[in-house]
Structures are given as C-alpha cells and as structure tokens.
Design a protein around this motif. Structure first.
Motif, PDB file in Angstrom:
ATOM      1  N   GLN A  33      64.431   6.103  70.067  1.00  0.00           N
ATOM      2  CA  GLN A  33      64.100   5.715  71.439  1.00  0.00           C
ATOM      3  C   GLN A  33      63.975   4.193  71.569  1.00  0.00           C
ATOM      4  N   ALA A  34      63.310   3.579  70.612  1.00  0.00           N
ATOM      5  CA  ALA A  34      63.104   2.125  70.656  1.00  0.00           C
ATOM      6  C   ALA A  34      64.447   1.398  70.632  1.00  0.00           C
ATOM      7  N   GLU A  35      65.342   1.833  69.769  1.00  0.00           N
ATOM      8  CA  GLU A  35      66.664   1.205  69.695  1.00  0.00           C
ATOM      9  C   GLU A  35      67.439   1.427  70.986  1.00  0.00           C
ATOM     10  N   ALA A  36      67.311   2.603  71.573  1.00  0.00           N
ATOM     11  CA  ALA A  36      67.995   2.893  72.845  1.00  0.00           C
ATOM     12  C   ALA A  36      67.486   1.966  73.953  1.00  0.00           C
ATOM     13  N   VAL A  37      66.200   1.691  73.961  1.00  0.00           N
ATOM     14  CA  VAL A  37      65.650   0.763  74.956  1.00  0.00           C
ATOM     15  C   VAL A  37      66.223  -0.634  74.741  1.00  0.00           C
ATOM     16  N   GLY A  38      66.322  -1.061  73.496  1.00  0.00           N
ATOM     17  CA  GLY A  38      66.919  -2.376  73.218  1.00  0.00           C
ATOM     18  C   GLY A  38      68.335  -2.470  73.763  1.00  0.00           C
ATOM     19  N   ARG A  39      69.122  -1.420  73.558  1.00  0.00           N
ATOM     20  CA  ARG A  39      70.501  -1.410  74.084  1.00  0.00           C
ATOM     21  C   ARG A  39      70.503  -1.407  75.611  1.00  0.00           C
ATOM     22  N   LEU A  40      69.586  -0.653  76.216  1.00  0.00           N
ATOM     23  CA  LEU A  40      69.479  -0.605  77.672  1.00  0.00           C
ATOM     24  C   LEU A  40      69.140  -1.988  78.238  1.00  0.00           C
ATOM     25  N   LEU A  41      68.205  -2.672  77.615  1.00  0.00           N
ATOM     26  CA  LEU A  41      67.832  -4.007  78.098  1.00  0.00           C
ATOM     27  C   LEU A  41      69.020  -4.962  78.035  1.00  0.00           C
ATOM     28  N   VAL A  42      69.789  -4.884  76.957  1.00  0.00           N
ATOM     29  CA  VAL A  42      70.987  -5.726  76.844  1.00  0.00           C
ATOM     30  C   VAL A  42      71.982  -5.382  77.950  1.00  0.00           C
ATOM     31  N   GLU A  43      72.227  -4.081  78.148  1.00  0.00           N
ATOM     32  CA  GLU A  43      73.174  -3.641  79.190  1.00  0.00           C
ATOM     33  C   GLU A  43      72.762  -4.130  80.569  1.00  0.00           C
ATOM     34  N   ARG A  44      71.459  -4.167  80.829  1.00  0.00           N
ATOM     35  CA  ARG A  44      70.949  -4.573  82.144  1.00  0.00           C
ATOM     36  C   ARG A  44      70.771  -6.092  82.264  1.00  0.00           C
ATOM     37  N   GLY A  45      71.036  -6.821  81.175  1.00  0.00           N
ATOM     38  CA  GLY A  45      70.957  -8.282  81.221  1.00  0.00           C
ATOM     39  C   GLY A  45      69.568  -8.855  81.034  1.00  0.00           C
ATOM     40  N   TYR A  46      68.647  -8.078  80.488  1.00  0.00           N
ATOM     41  CA  TYR A  46      67.294  -8.579  80.237  1.00  0.00           C
ATOM     42  C   TYR A  46      67.228  -9.197  78.847  1.00  0.00           C
ATOM     43  N   ARG A  47      66.605 -10.368  78.768  1.00  0.00           N
ATOM     44  CA  ARG A  47      66.451 -11.073  77.502  1.00  0.00           C
ATOM     45  C   ARG A  47      65.072 -11.742  77.517  1.00  0.00           C
ATOM     46  N   PRO A  48      64.056 -11.055  76.987  1.00  0.00           N
ATOM     47  CA  PRO A  48      62.708 -11.624  77.051  1.00  0.00           C
ATOM     48  C   PRO A  48      62.599 -12.936  76.287  1.00  0.00           C
ATOM     49  N   ASP A  49      61.900 -13.890  76.910  1.00  0.00           N
ATOM     50  CA  ASP A  49      61.598 -15.162  76.253  1.00  0.00           C
ATOM     51  C   ASP A  49      60.354 -15.027  75.384  1.00  0.00           C
ATOM     52  N   HIS A  50      59.507 -14.072  75.755  1.00  0.00           N
ATOM     53  CA  HIS A  50      58.212 -13.927  75.099  1.00  0.00           C
ATOM     54  C   HIS A  50      57.811 -12.457  75.148  1.00  0.00           C
ATOM     55  N   VAL A  51      57.023 -12.039  74.147  1.00  0.00           N
ATOM     56  CA  VAL A  51      56.544 -10.649  74.091  1.00  0.00           C
ATOM     57  C   VAL A  51      55.047 -10.651  73.823  1.00  0.00           C
ATOM     58  N   VAL A  52      54.334  -9.810  74.558  1.00  0.00           N
ATOM     59  CA  VAL A  52      52.940  -9.500  74.266  1.00  0.00           C
ATOM     60  C   VAL A  52      52.944  -8.050  73.817  1.00  0.00           C
ATOM     61  N   CYS A  53      52.503  -7.812  72.588  1.00  0.00           N
ATOM     62  CA  CYS A  53      52.583  -6.472  71.997  1.00  0.00           C
ATOM     63  C   CYS A  53      51.232  -6.089  71.404  1.00  0.00           C
ATOM     64  N   SER A  54      50.793  -4.884  71.715  1.00  0.00           N
ATOM     65  CA  SER A  54      49.603  -4.356  71.062  1.00  0.00           C
ATOM     66  C   SER A  54      49.817  -4.423  69.552  1.00  0.00           C
ATOM     67  N   SER A  55      48.740  -4.650  68.826  1.00  0.00           N
ATOM     68  CA  SER A  55      48.878  -4.751  67.371  1.00  0.00           C
ATOM     69  C   SER A  55      48.832  -3.394  66.671  1.00  0.00           C
ATOM     70  N   ALA A  56      48.745  -2.294  67.415  1.00  0.00           N
ATOM     71  CA  ALA A  56      48.797  -0.965  66.807  1.00  0.00           C
ATOM     72  C   ALA A  56      50.160  -0.757  66.138  1.00  0.00           C
ATOM     73  N   LEU A  57      50.194   0.037  65.095  1.00  0.00           N
ATOM     74  CA  LEU A  57      51.422   0.240  64.328  1.00  0.00           C
ATOM     75  C   LEU A  57      52.569   0.752  65.194  1.00  0.00           C
ATOM     76  N   ARG A  58      52.326   1.731  66.053  1.00  0.00           N
ATOM     77  CA  ARG A  58      53.415   2.322  66.825  1.00  0.00           C
ATOM     78  C   ARG A  58      54.023   1.345  67.832  1.00  0.00           C
ATOM     79  N   THR A  59      53.225   0.431  68.368  1.00  0.00           N
ATOM     80  CA  THR A  59      53.792  -0.556  69.294  1.00  0.00           C
ATOM     81  C   THR A  59      54.584  -1.614  68.521  1.00  0.00           C
ATOM     82  N   ARG A  60      54.072  -2.016  67.364  1.00  0.00           N
ATOM     83  CA  ARG A  60      54.815  -2.990  66.550  1.00  0.00           C
ATOM     84  C   ARG A  60      56.157  -2.404  66.108  1.00  0.00           C
ATOM     85  N   GLN A  61      56.152  -1.132  65.687  1.00  0.00           N
ATOM     86  CA  GLN A  61      57.404  -0.492  65.271  1.00  0.00           C
ATOM     87  C   GLN A  61      58.352  -0.321  66.454  1.00  0.00           C
ATOM     88  N   THR A  62      57.807  -0.024  67.620  1.00  0.00           N
ATOM     89  CA  THR A  62      58.645   0.077  68.823  1.00  0.00           C
ATOM     90  C   THR A  62      59.325  -1.255  69.088  1.00  0.00           C
TER      91      THR A  62
END
Length: 157
Positions: A33-62
């Motif tokens: 699922q995480a990889e599919a979201v990455g591909r979707l963001l590329v397809e839609r032209g989104y390119r984050p300059d910055h990320v705020v991510c929870s430090s929980a393991l599942r969010t980091r792995q996502t």
C-alpha cells in the motif's frame, strides 16, 4: 501563494498481539500500500518538500515505502508529538514548518488524520480514511495559519 498539505494515514499494520502499539510493524499488504501511494503521488505530480511523520514504527515504514516508490528524499521530521496528537496539536505541528516549504506530507494515525482531513474535505473523509489513504489540501495561507476553512481538499485515489 498556495501551499499543498498531504495528509496520509499509515498503511496496514500488524494487529499488535504481544507488541506495544508504538512498535507495530506494517504487514506485507501495508508495504505494498505504501509503495502504491508513492506511485500515486508521482502520477498526480505531488513532490513533498518536507515531511512530518509520527515516530511510531508503522508510520516510519509507511513513509519509507512511499519515498522509495517516489525516488524522492525530502527533509523529514520524525516526531513522537504526532503519535498521539489530536487535530489541534497536529495542525500546530504543521504551523512550525518553514514558510519556504510548498508541499508538506504528514504521515500519522487515525482518528486524527481523518479528523483533520474532514475539516478541509468534508465529513465524508471520516469514513473514507482506511489505511494508506491520502488527502490533498490546497491551503490559501502560510503553514502557521493552517486551520479549518483556510483551504479546500479532496481524497486521492
């Protein structure tokens, strides 16, 4: 100047039997699922300059899966504050982001991510935020002033 806020719920995680909630890893499906979201963001032209991510393991792995699929390495803030943040606290974290950032990706947990998304998208976001769901919000203000009513959004998919 319009800014883009991407709000993402972590991908599918293990049920956590015998593991602390903070340390729950993604399932194989969650990694896909995480990889599919990455591909979707590329397809839609989104390119984050910055990320705020929870430090929980599942969010980091996502986030790892999303960025690997994007082939992109933005600046990332892993923060425990996003782990148990309520909607106001999460928007406060957004407010600390450098004003030079144009596109921000926030990777977090429900119900907070869905609640924040619904404040921009509408109440349908509450039911639509299954694991690995992403909403895109076009903000009309600087990050410091991000709040319900300062932008409009939609769920990607």
């Amino acid at each position: 100047m319009t800014r883009t806020l991407l709000l993402m719920r972590h991908a599918q995680a293990e049920d956590g039997a015998g593991t602390a909630d903070f340390d729950r890893p993604l399932t194989d499906r969650g990694r896909a699922q995480a990889e599919a979201v990455g591909r979707l963001l590329v397809e839609r032209g989104y390119r984050p300059d910055h990320v705020v991510c929870s430090s929980a393991l599942r969010t980091r792995q996502t986030l790892e899966g999303v960025l690997a699929a994007m082939g992109h390495e933005p600046e990332v803030d892993h923060t425990e504050a996003a782990y148990l943040a309520g909607p106001e606290s999460l928007l406060e974290l957004v407010g600390y982001v450098d004003p030079e950032v144009n596109t921000l990706l926030v990777v977090g947990h429900n119900p907070t991510i869905a609640q924040v998304a619904s404040s921009f998208v509408g109440p349908e976001a509450l039911a639509a935020f299954s694991p690995a769901t992403v909403a895109s919000v076009e903000l009309e203000v600087e990050w410091l002033y991000a709040a319900p009513g300062t932008g409009t959004g939609h769920i990607l998919g």
